[in-house]
Each structure stands twice: as structure tokens, then as C-alpha cells.
Design a protein around this motif. Structure first.
Motif, mmCIF file in Angstrom:
data_model
loop_
_atom_site.group_PDB
_atom_site.id
_atom_site.type_symbol
_atom_site.label_atom_id
_atom_site.label_comp_id
_atom_site.label_asym_id
_atom_site.label_seq_id
_atom_site.Cartn_x
_atom_site.Cartn_y
_atom_site.Cartn_z
ATOM 1 N N TRP A 79 1.085 -1.098 0.095
ATOM 2 C CA TRP A 79 -0.105 -0.065 0.061
ATOM 3 C C TRP A 79 0.709 1.074 -0.064
ATOM 4 N N ILE A 80 0.272 2.238 -0.501
ATOM 5 C CA ILE A 80 1.147 3.650 -0.727
ATOM 6 C C ILE A 80 0.162 4.726 -0.268
ATOM 7 N N VAL A 81 0.692 5.720 0.498
ATOM 8 C CA VAL A 81 -0.310 6.744 0.496
ATOM 9 C C VAL A 81 0.400 8.191 0.050
ATOM 10 N N ARG A 82 -0.249 9.213 -0.165
ATOM 11 C CA ARG A 82 0.143 10.357 -0.355
ATOM 12 C C ARG A 82 0.021 11.610 0.523
ATOM 13 N N VAL A 83 0.805 12.217 1.163
ATOM 14 C CA VAL A 83 0.722 13.141 1.967
ATOM 15 C C VAL A 83 1.203 14.483 1.194
ATOM 16 N N GLY A 84 0.440 15.423 0.902
ATOM 17 C CA GLY A 84 1.021 16.673 0.045
ATOM 18 C C GLY A 84 1.411 16.099 -1.242
ATOM 19 N N ASP A 85 2.773 16.581 -1.376
ATOM 20 C CA ASP A 85 3.410 16.183 -2.706
ATOM 21 C C ASP A 85 4.515 14.828 -2.336
ATOM 22 N N GLN A 86 4.098 14.102 -1.558
ATOM 23 C CA GLN A 86 5.155 13.187 -1.031
ATOM 24 C C GLN A 86 4.212 12.006 -1.058
ATOM 25 N N LEU A 87 5.020 10.836 -1.364
ATOM 26 C CA LEU A 87 4.748 9.477 -1.343
ATOM 27 C C LEU A 87 5.363 8.667 -0.217
ATOM 28 N N TYR A 88 4.497 7.835 0.617
ATOM 29 C CA TYR A 88 5.182 7.129 1.793
ATOM 30 C C TYR A 88 4.598 5.663 1.566
ATOM 31 N N LEU A 89 5.623 4.682 2.379
ATOM 32 C CA LEU A 89 5.376 3.440 2.296
ATOM 33 C C LEU A 89 5.692 3.062 3.674
ATOM 34 N N ARG A 90 5.160 1.927 4.044
ATOM 35 C CA ARG A 90 5.341 1.135 5.520
ATOM 36 C C ARG A 90 5.231 -0.246 5.060
ATOM 37 N N SER A 91 6.043 -0.944 5.932
ATOM 38 C CA SER A 91 5.995 -2.494 6.227
ATOM 39 C C SER A 91 4.950 -2.863 7.036
ATOM 40 N N VAL A 92 4.017 -3.500 6.708
ATOM 41 C CA VAL A 92 2.659 -4.026 7.508
ATOM 42 C C VAL A 92 3.437 -4.922 8.584
ATOM 43 N N ASN A 93 4.428 -5.666 8.253
ATOM 44 C CA ASN A 93 5.332 -6.697 9.061
ATOM 45 C C ASN A 93 6.259 -5.982 10.008
ATOM 46 N N GLY A 94 6.523 -4.626 9.847
ATOM 47 C CA GLY A 94 7.530 -3.865 10.611
ATOM 48 C C GLY A 94 8.805 -4.308 9.757
ATOM 49 N N PRO A 95 9.943 -4.017 10.650
ATOM 50 C CA PRO A 95 11.344 -4.537 10.007
ATOM 51 C C PRO A 95 11.550 -5.696 9.681
ATOM 52 N N ASP A 96 10.777 -6.670 10.151
ATOM 53 C CA ASP A 96 11.026 -7.999 9.709
ATOM 54 C C ASP A 96 10.497 -8.541 8.331
ATOM 55 N N GLY A 97 9.536 -7.478 7.661
ATOM 56 C CA GLY A 97 8.891 -7.844 6.325
ATOM 57 C C GLY A 97 10.057 -7.874 5.449
ATOM 58 N N ALA A 98 9.882 -8.856 4.549
ATOM 59 C CA ALA A 98 11.023 -9.401 3.679
ATOM 60 C C ALA A 98 11.058 -8.340 2.578
ATOM 61 N N TRP A 99 10.129 -7.485 2.094
ATOM 62 C CA TRP A 99 10.623 -6.667 1.119
ATOM 63 C C TRP A 99 11.176 -5.410 1.826
ATOM 64 N N TYR A 100 10.763 -4.926 2.963
ATOM 65 C CA TYR A 100 11.467 -4.006 3.657
ATOM 66 C C TYR A 100 12.723 -4.278 3.930
ATOM 67 N N ARG A 101 13.163 -5.607 4.289
ATOM 68 C CA ARG A 101 14.750 -5.847 4.673
ATOM 69 C C ARG A 101 15.492 -5.685 3.236
ATOM 70 N N LEU A 102 14.812 -5.763 2.181
ATOM 71 C CA LEU A 102 15.553 -5.879 0.863
ATOM 72 C C LEU A 102 15.870 -4.037 0.706
ATOM 73 N N THR A 103 15.024 -3.302 1.053
ATOM 74 C CA THR A 103 15.154 -1.873 0.939
ATOM 75 C C THR A 103 16.431 -1.539 1.442
ATOM 76 N N ARG A 104 16.890 -2.112 2.613
ATOM 77 C CA ARG A 104 17.869 -1.855 3.465
ATOM 78 C C ARG A 104 19.380 -1.694 2.780
#
Length: 127
Positions: free
Chosen positions: A36-61
Motif C-alpha cells: 500500500w502507498i499513501v500520498r501526503v501533500g506532494d510526497q509518497l510514503y510506504l510502510r511495512s505492515v510486518n515492521g522491520p522483519d517484512g521481507a520487502w522492507y529488509r531488501l530496501t536496506r
């Protein structure tokens, strides 16, 4: 830093889900993950629903770079950790946008706005 075009902001910000992949150390992209993605103003934000242990989030590191795709937009991006960027106050605005954008998904919104998920907020910037 490049800026998003208005069209890209509208398409990505309005998308219910986006596909993300992260650049590995060798420069290749990981397989795509749906988030999921959200827009706040002219910025886009993401979060990992599984926190820092989320597989896709770990790959961003690995490189803080990757690719985002949705609604006919495909862009190479940089993942910017919000706390590291000095934006600690953006969290409540992102929480509110997740709740507004996904009103029929109460339990999922509760997970993506949880204290654990809030530790993974990233601003998505075009490269």
C-alpha cells in the motif's frame, strides 16, 4: 533530488496498491512485492505492515534504491527513511491517510499504523 510530476503523484498516490522491487547489492532488482502507498501533500510514503522483519522492507536496506510501478507509471526510486530525514512529525499524517484511503480494511489499517509498522516509514523519491 528529482520531483514527481503531478501526473505521477496522482497515479501513484491514488493507486490502491503498488508493486515495489529493491535494488540488490549487485544492481539487479528483487522480485516485486505488492504494498500500500499513501500520498501526503506532494510526497509518497510506504510502510511495512510486518515492521522491520517484512521481507520487502529488509531488501530496501541494501541500497535504499529500487523501482515502483502502478497505474501505468514505472519509476526508479530512492527509499528515504523518514526518521533519518528529520521528519518525525509526518507519522500522524501518514496514519490518517492510511485510515482515509483504506476505510474498508480496518484490521489491515490497524496493522500498518501500529507502532511496529511506524518504525519503517519511508518517503519514496524519484531518481
Amino acid at each position: 533530488m528529482s520531483a514527481w510530476s503531478q501526473d505521477d503523484l496522482d497515479r501513484l498516490g491514488d493507486a490502491g496498491e503498488v508493486e515495489v522491487s529493491s535494488a540488490r547489492r549487485d544492481g539487479t532488482l528483487s522480485r516485486t512485492r505488492t504494498v500500500w502507498i499513501v500520498r501526503v501533500g506532494d510526497q509518497l510514503y510506504l510502510r511495512s505492515v510486518n515492521g522491520p522483519d517484512g521481507a520487502w522492507y529488509r531488501l530496501t536496506r541494501a541500497s535504499h534504491q529500487g523501482r515502483i510501478e502502478a497505474r501505468g507509471v514505472a519509476r526508479d526510486v530512492t527509499w528515504v527513511d523518514v526518521d533519518a530525514a528529520g521528519e518525525p512529525d509526518v507519522g500522524p499524517a501518514v496514519d490518517a491517510e492510511y485510515a482515509r484511503k483504506y476505510p474498508g480494511s480496518t484490521s489491515a489499517v490497524a496493522r500498518i499504523t501500529s507502532p511496529l509498522a511506524c518504525t519503517t516509514i519511508m518517503r519514496v523519491e524519484p531518481r
